[in-house]
Design a protein around this motif. Structure first.
Motif, mmCIF file in Angstrom:
data_model
loop_
_atom_site.group_PDB
_atom_site.id
_atom_site.type_symbol
_atom_site.label_atom_id
_atom_site.label_comp_id
_atom_site.label_asym_id
_atom_site.label_seq_id
_atom_site.Cartn_x
_atom_site.Cartn_y
_atom_site.Cartn_z
ATOM 1 N N VAL A 196 -8.212 7.296 -8.871
ATOM 2 C CA VAL A 196 -6.817 6.862 -8.800
ATOM 3 C C VAL A 196 -6.792 5.408 -8.340
ATOM 4 O O VAL A 196 -7.760 4.890 -7.762
ATOM 5 C CB VAL A 196 -5.995 7.738 -7.841
ATOM 6 N N HIS A 197 -5.667 4.712 -8.568
ATOM 7 C CA HIS A 197 -5.512 3.330 -8.149
ATOM 8 C C HIS A 197 -5.078 3.270 -6.693
ATOM 9 O O HIS A 197 -4.412 4.182 -6.181
ATOM 10 C CB HIS A 197 -4.486 2.616 -9.035
ATOM 11 N N ALA A 198 -5.407 2.151 -6.054
ATOM 12 C CA ALA A 198 -5.060 1.967 -4.646
ATOM 13 C C ALA A 198 -3.554 1.975 -4.444
ATOM 14 O O ALA A 198 -3.046 2.501 -3.439
ATOM 15 C CB ALA A 198 -5.674 0.669 -4.123
ATOM 16 N N GLU A 199 -2.798 1.391 -5.395
ATOM 17 C CA GLU A 199 -1.342 1.368 -5.262
ATOM 18 C C GLU A 199 -0.762 2.781 -5.230
ATOM 19 O O GLU A 199 0.158 3.078 -4.460
ATOM 20 C CB GLU A 199 -0.734 0.578 -6.416
ATOM 21 N N SER A 200 -1.301 3.675 -6.069
ATOM 22 C CA SER A 200 -0.817 5.062 -6.080
ATOM 23 C C SER A 200 -1.117 5.759 -4.766
ATOM 24 O O SER A 200 -0.308 6.557 -4.260
ATOM 25 C CB SER A 200 -1.456 5.828 -7.243
ATOM 26 N N VAL A 201 -2.281 5.453 -4.183
ATOM 27 C CA VAL A 201 -2.643 6.062 -2.903
ATOM 28 C C VAL A 201 -1.686 5.609 -1.812
ATOM 29 O O VAL A 201 -1.209 6.407 -0.992
ATOM 30 C CB VAL A 201 -4.097 5.710 -2.541
ATOM 31 N N VAL A 202 -1.365 4.301 -1.777
ATOM 32 C CA VAL A 202 -0.465 3.776 -0.750
ATOM 33 C C VAL A 202 0.917 4.415 -0.871
ATOM 34 O O VAL A 202 1.522 4.832 0.127
ATOM 35 C CB VAL A 202 -0.376 2.237 -0.867
ATOM 36 N N GLN A 203 1.447 4.520 -2.096
ATOM 37 C CA GLN A 203 2.769 5.114 -2.297
ATOM 38 C C GLN A 203 2.789 6.585 -1.880
ATOM 39 O O GLN A 203 3.738 7.049 -1.244
ATOM 40 C CB GLN A 203 3.180 4.974 -3.765
ATOM 41 N N ALA A 204 1.726 7.339 -2.246
ATOM 42 C CA ALA A 204 1.680 8.768 -1.899
ATOM 43 C C ALA A 204 1.583 8.978 -0.395
ATOM 44 O O ALA A 204 2.263 9.840 0.177
ATOM 45 C CB ALA A 204 0.501 9.426 -2.613
ATOM 46 N N VAL A 205 0.759 8.180 0.279
ATOM 47 C CA VAL A 205 0.587 8.348 1.730
ATOM 48 C C VAL A 205 1.853 7.942 2.467
ATOM 49 O O VAL A 205 2.264 8.593 3.440
ATOM 50 C CB VAL A 205 -0.638 7.544 2.212
ATOM 51 N N ASP A 206 2.493 6.851 2.039
ATOM 52 C CA ASP A 206 3.737 6.443 2.687
ATOM 53 C C ASP A 206 4.824 7.499 2.522
ATOM 54 O O ASP A 206 5.659 7.701 3.420
ATOM 55 C CB ASP A 206 4.218 5.113 2.103
ATOM 56 N N ALA A 207 4.841 8.191 1.360
ATOM 57 C CA ALA A 207 5.846 9.235 1.135
ATOM 58 C C ALA A 207 5.654 10.428 2.062
ATOM 59 O O ALA A 207 6.606 11.156 2.349
ATOM 60 C CB ALA A 207 5.810 9.695 -0.326
ATOM 61 N N LEU A 208 4.426 10.637 2.552
ATOM 62 C CA LEU A 208 4.182 11.747 3.470
ATOM 63 C C LEU A 208 4.852 11.531 4.821
ATOM 64 O O LEU A 208 5.192 12.504 5.509
ATOM 65 C CB LEU A 208 2.671 11.938 3.660
ATOM 66 N N GLY A 209 5.010 10.302 5.216
ATOM 67 C CA GLY A 209 5.628 10.018 6.508
ATOM 68 C C GLY A 209 4.733 10.316 7.693
ATOM 69 O O GLY A 209 5.227 10.664 8.775
ATOM 70 N N VAL A 210 3.398 10.203 7.490
ATOM 71 C CA VAL A 210 2.441 10.438 8.575
ATOM 72 C C VAL A 210 1.869 9.073 8.972
ATOM 73 O O VAL A 210 1.069 8.491 8.225
ATOM 74 C CB VAL A 210 1.313 11.394 8.131
ATOM 75 N N PRO A 211 2.259 8.503 10.130
ATOM 76 C CA PRO A 211 1.804 7.166 10.509
ATOM 77 C C PRO A 211 0.288 7.043 10.576
ATOM 78 O O PRO A 211 -0.281 6.017 10.192
ATOM 79 C CB PRO A 211 2.452 6.950 11.885
ATOM 80 N N ALA A 212 -0.397 8.060 11.078
ATOM 81 C CA ALA A 212 -1.853 7.983 11.203
ATOM 82 C C ALA A 212 -2.507 7.833 9.834
ATOM 83 O O ALA A 212 -3.468 7.064 9.666
ATOM 84 C CB ALA A 212 -2.381 9.224 11.920
ATOM 85 N N ALA A 213 -2.000 8.573 8.820
ATOM 86 C CA ALA A 213 -2.573 8.474 7.475
ATOM 87 C C ALA A 213 -2.322 7.089 6.885
ATOM 88 O O ALA A 213 -3.210 6.489 6.272
ATOM 89 C CB ALA A 213 -1.986 9.563 6.577
ATOM 90 N N SER A 214 -1.099 6.572 7.042
ATOM 91 C CA SER A 214 -0.795 5.236 6.518
ATOM 92 C C SER A 214 -1.651 4.169 7.191
ATOM 93 O O SER A 214 -2.138 3.229 6.541
ATOM 94 C CB SER A 214 0.691 4.933 6.732
ATOM 95 N N LYS A 215 -1.864 4.300 8.499
ATOM 96 C CA LYS A 215 -2.681 3.324 9.237
ATOM 97 C C LYS A 215 -4.118 3.344 8.744
ATOM 98 O O LYS A 215 -4.753 2.288 8.593
ATOM 99 C CB LYS A 215 -2.613 3.628 10.729
#
Length: 251
Positions: A196-215
């Motif tokens: 998968v592309h990095a942009e898709s990963v960032v969008q999916a993780v941000d949608a989860l709303g988990v700060p630790a995962a986004s960090k």
């Protein structure tokens, strides 16, 4: 209402059998019973074994062999042995042949010869004997056909997947294809990583709303950007040196 025959009662669970099964469940054991009739929709043959799960009155909930679901049965649909007891065939009494009458003797008048007796062929009526075993088989076939038409087919209750695991993997190399998603369970046939592309990963993780995962994802992206910038600087130096060498060689 017609009462069951002795052979039919012996082929089903009796009140004594139900009491014994309840006692076994109370002791923590899982007793075994056997199905009287097949279940074509589940590919379960007649006489298949089943583990007793619970008993409510005369309704016994069992788990048949090789079936993950629990099915309710009435006591008259189960038995304690794999094979049903043999039903003795009733024999019809043989018909008695009628007694043969002796032919009347002819008395000849005095002075005349007695007429000769004509040979009379004897006729013996055949004894019609009905086959009891054939009657029993025909009655059993009619009973099975009526029971199959009256009973609805039991269908196993569907069960969804127990769990699913989704893993996102990323490397700080700056290449978009270095990110991958792996799915295990939930009907997935294999756990192979899917690029998968990095942009898709960032969008999916941000949608989860988990700060630790986004960090964690941002940290990998920052490192990847730093390596990409260093690589660009190295390529720029190599390009400048190549152009300088080309100029020194002349046109």
């Amino acid at each position: 209402m017609a009462t069951r025959s002795a052979a039919s009662t012996a082929a089903s669970l009796t009140d004594g059998d139900l009491d014994a099964l309840r006692a076994a469940l109370a002791d923590g054991r899982t007793p075994t019973v056997y199905l009287r009739d097949p279940v074509p929709s589940l590919d379960v043959p007649a006489g298949a074994s089943a583990k007793v799960q619970s008993i409510d009155g005369k309704t016994v909930t069992v788990k048949p062999r090789r079936i993950d679901d629990e099915l309710p049965y009435e006591a008259d649909e189960l038995r304690m042995t794999r094979k049903a007891p043999a039903v003795p065939a009733k024999k019809a009494p043989a018909k008695k042949a009628p007694a043969k009458k002796a032919p009347a003797e002819t008395v000849a008048p005095a002075g005349t010869a007695a007429p000769s007796k004509a040979a009379v062929p004897e006729r013996v009526p055949s004894a019609g004997i009905a086959s009891g075993s054939e009657d029993a088989r025909a009655a059993a076939a009619r009973s099975a056909a009526a029971r199959g038409a009256a009973e609805p087919r039991r269908r196993p209750r569907g069960r969804g997947p127990a769990s699913v695991t989704v893993t996102i993997e990323g490397a700080a190399s700056g290449a978009p294809h270095e990110w991958a998603v792996t799915v295990v369970g939930g009907g997935a046939r294999s756990g192979k990583p899917v690029p998968v592309h990095a942009e898709s990963v960032v969008q999916a993780v941000d949608a989860l709303g988990v700060p630790a995962a986004s960090k964690a994802v941002d940290a990998v992206l920052v490192s990847a950007r730093a390596q990409a910038e260093r690589r660009v600087e190295e390529l720029a130096r190599e390009l400048a040196e190549a152009k300088k060498t080309l100029r020194s060689l002349g046109t």
